[in-house]
Design an enzyme around this catalytic site. Structure first.
Site, short mmCIF file in Angstrom:
data_model
loop_
_atom_site.label_atom_id
_atom_site.label_comp_id
_atom_site.label_asym_id
_atom_site.label_seq_id
_atom_site.Cartn_x
_atom_site.Cartn_y
_atom_site.Cartn_z
N CYS A 92 -4.05 -0.47 -7.61
CA CYS A 92 -3.08 -0.11 -6.58
C CYS A 92 -3.86 -0.01 -5.27
O CYS A 92 -5.09 0.00 -5.28
CB CYS A 92 -2.29 1.15 -6.92
SG CYS A 92 -3.19 2.69 -6.93
N CYS A 96 2.82 -2.61 -6.00
CA CYS A 96 2.51 -2.46 -4.58
C CYS A 96 2.28 -3.79 -3.90
O CYS A 96 1.93 -3.84 -2.73
CB CYS A 96 1.29 -1.56 -4.41
SG CYS A 96 -0.10 -2.06 -5.43
N CYS A 128 -4.74 -9.50 -5.38
CA CYS A 128 -5.73 -9.38 -6.42
C CYS A 128 -6.33 -10.76 -6.67
O CYS A 128 -5.58 -11.73 -6.77
CB CYS A 128 -5.06 -8.86 -7.69
SG CYS A 128 -6.20 -8.45 -8.99
#
Length: 139
Positions: A13, A87, A91
């Site tokens: 997150c 969120c 990544c």
């Protein structure tokens, strides 16, 4: 005969101060050492959210010594499963990894009344993940 590989899970997150910390602690606790657990954030906070620490303490899990960690390509590469926490966090993508997104409210700036249902939702998701990984959850 070699022992089966221990699955590795990374929770991500933005601040690594709430949802990902609760998920990592829940998986470590319920997985009983049968899963390698990591958590990280793209813009880590200085400390873990105190309401999150208290909510986990209510479950008998002490995360007061945890610190938010920065998300790196290396930590993603070292993980079998990468779970983002609703969120939309960026990544790094590596082929062969399993990516999941758990849509959860952000506990940032919230008190225990708001954090507890998030914690409980995370615990249900973690139990489901353990079943998918064929790991028996501790009671």
């Amino acid at each position: 005969m070699t022992a089966p590989a221990v699955p590795s899970v990374l929770f991500v997150c933005v601040h690594n101060a709430g949802r990902s910390q609760m998920a990592a602690a829940s998986l470590a606790h319920l997985g009983g050492g049968q899963v390698e657990v990591r958590s990280a954030g793209s813009a880590p906070s200085d400390t873990v959210n105190p309401a999150v620490v208290e909510a986990m303490r209510e479950r008998g899990i002490d995360i007061s010594a945890e610190t938010p960690k920065v998300l790196t390509p290396e930590v993603v590469r070292a993980s079998d499963v990468v779970i983002t926490m609703g969120c939309g966090d960026a990544c790094p993508y590596f082929p062969g990894k399993r990516y999941l997104d758990w849509k959860l409210d952000d506990p940032a700036g919230q008190g225990g009344t708001t954090v507890r249902p998030i914690r409980d939702a995370i615990e249900r998701l973690v139990r489901g993940l353990l079943a998918e990984l064929d790991v028996e959850a501790r009671a």
